[in-house]
Design an enzyme around this catalytic site. Structure first.
Site, PDB file in Angstrom:
ATOM      1  CB  SER A 173      -0.963  -0.035   1.176  1.00 16.17           C
ATOM      2  OG  SER A 173      -1.950   0.947   1.060  1.00 16.17           O
ATOM      3  CG  ASP A 192      -2.619   3.901  -2.134  1.00 12.27           C
ATOM      4  OD1 ASP A 192      -3.387   3.737  -3.110  1.00 12.27           O
ATOM      5  OD2 ASP A 192      -2.703   3.220  -1.095  1.00 12.27           O
ATOM      6  CG  ASP A 243      -2.848  -0.620  -2.677  1.00 14.03           C
ATOM      7  OD1 ASP A 243      -2.613   0.546  -2.324  1.00 14.03           O
ATOM      8  OD2 ASP A 243      -3.517  -1.414  -1.987  1.00 14.03           O
ATOM      9  CG  ASP A 284      -6.090   0.830  -1.079  1.00 17.14           C
ATOM     10  OD1 ASP A 284      -5.194   1.692  -1.159  1.00 17.14           O
ATOM     11  OD2 ASP A 284      -6.063  -0.099  -0.247  1.00 17.14           O
TER      12      ASP A 284
END
Length: 460
Positions: A106, A250, A252, A254
């Site tokens: 993340s 970010d 990833d 999400d």
């Protein structure tokens, strides 16, 4: 070097000694424990597990170990390649798989990676299920497949399109209004998978764009957490004029943050607030966010006649509370939008499409839209921990010290004052205590956070 084992998976730095870092041996152990758990749980008749990853430099290595381990225990692997976290979550559900593993750390820096574990609904494991996986990993009670029952491997790169199609099909995504608005945006995708999927989404929405850090190399151009202190490049780009909006994700994809047309932050906390305002204006209902999120969501929810509920920090805690509260929109103040009509997971693509729908219908500049919402400021500080720090004892002392105030201890200690709050909790992803505080001005919020930090330092 660091290895963090939690109910949400395993996360660590790459390289170093076994047991101290995220290394091939520990990756095998935790992947096997997860696969063993999925098989014993028996919630799905499928023999497939989805694997997706962000663009981190270590991602290829980790993915190969994960896929080989799953095949070794007898599961068929659907490798969807470089994919966002919400894409991987949806791929589990769309393919009818038994579960999924997302390889991403993340917002952590480039030398970190992690395994995030999904159930057959494409949602993160509950606390109880995560604890069971950890127990299996410690026991190492594993049995691998014989040569005639090894799993198969398949690569499937169709899920980006399927994800985008599902976003465009959402009832509240006003595609016509967005296209008529002729938005021009600049995007910072931090040299990860946002640079792959977001151009496809924006093309479908008819949005003109320029990407900064758009190559999915995994070599992050700056600290990947989408906070103002890390975003000078895109903010400067917007100050030059010619854009309606800045979009930041970010690694990833999400978490989602917006920047106003004048180069000022819209406010990471206000991603969820604004999207919730739009959803609630069309579909009245309830909302949920975590304890560390702004009071503005509560205010907006009550303005629309709904009920706001707070959850412990962590996506699975928020989604669990959303189901209990029958919430129609929720998420986290770190820019995580969870819209159940799509799926129970933070999804920047859903957030972008709903925000652009709101913006197009309002016909306002982003800076003007921001003025529609209650104005709070959150200071985000941290206390670095040493191996000998007794966090639970410290938090108990803080709770006792402020026992005459409104205290919530479902996740660390949150102290609610009449016009401000402060929340201290041990991070699930880093060896730190997070200290979040909110007040009417940034100076007051930061002063409150620093005051509590000093209280902690004095206890050590």
């Amino acid at each position: 070097m660091t290895l963090i084992k939690s109910i949400s998976g395993i996360r660590g730095t790459i390289g170093g000694h076994v047991g101290d870092t995220l290394n091939p041996l520990d990756i095998v152990k935790f992947t096997t424990a997860y696969a063993t758990f999925i098989r014993r749980k028996g919630l799905s008749s499928s023999n497939q597990i989805v694997v997706g990853r962000d663009a981190r430099i270590s991602g290829e290595m980790v993915k190969n170990v994960v896929c080989g381990t799953l095949m070794g225990i007898g599961y068929d692997v659907i490798d969807i390649g470089l994919a966002s976290t919400p894409t991987t979550e949806l791929a589990v559900r769309m393919s009818g798989a038994a579960g999924g593993i997302i390889i991403t750390a993340s917002h952590n820096p480039r030398h970190w990676n992690a395994l995030k574990l999904l159930n057959n609904e494409g949602e993160f494991l509950t606390a109880a299920d995560g604890a069971e996986v950890l127990a299996l990993a410690e026991a190492e009670d594993f049995e691998y497949a014989d040569v005639d029952h090894l799993g198969k491997y398949a690569y499937d790169d169709t899920f980006d399109k399927r994800h985008i199609d599902s976003v465009l099909a959402l009832r509240l995504v006003d595609l016509d209004a967005i296209k008529k608005a002729h938005f021009k945006v600049v995007v910072d995708s931090i040299n990860s998978v946002g640079g792959i999927i977001l151009p496809k989404l924006l093309d479908e929405l008819g949005v003109e764009y320029k990407f900064l850090n758009g190559d999915a190399t995994g070599d992050f151009a700056h600290n990947p957490e989408p906070l103002e202190k890390n975003l000078s490049g895109i903010m400067d780009e917007l100050r030059g004029g010619g854009y309606d909006l800045g979009i930041v994700v970010d690694p990833d994809v999400d978490r989602l943050a917006f920047i106003c047309e004048d180069g000022k932050m819209f406010g990471e906390e206000y991603t969820l607030v604004s999207v919730a305002d739009y959803v609630l204006s069309q579909t009245p209902g309830n909302t949920v966010s975590n304890l560390s999120s702004t009071r503005a969501l509560r205010d907006v929810t009550e303005r629309h006649g709904g009920k706001y509920t707070a959850a412990a920090v962590g996506e699975v805690n928020v989604t669990t509370k959303m189901k209990e509260a029958n919430a129609i929109i929720g998420g986290e103040g770190n820019g995580g939008v969870i819209y159940p009509e799509s799926h129970y997971g933070r999804d920047a693509l859903v957030g972008i499409a709903l925000f652009l729908s709101l913006l197009a219908q309002k016909g306002k500049k982003v800076s003007e839209l921001r003025k529609d919402y209650p104005n709070y400021f959150i200071a985000k500080n941290r206390i670095d921990l040493t191996p000998s720090t007794d966090v639970d004892a410290i938090l108990e002392k803080v709770k006792e010290l402020y026992k005459d105030e409104q205290v919530n201890d479902i996740d660390g200690v949150k102290i609610d004052f009449a016009d401000k709050w402060v929340h201290l909790r041990k991070s699930n992803t880093e060896p730190i205590i997070r200290v979040y505080s909110e007040a009417a001005t940034m100076e007051e919020a930061d002063a409150l956070g620093k005051k509590l930090m000093q209280v902690v330092y004095d206890m050590q």
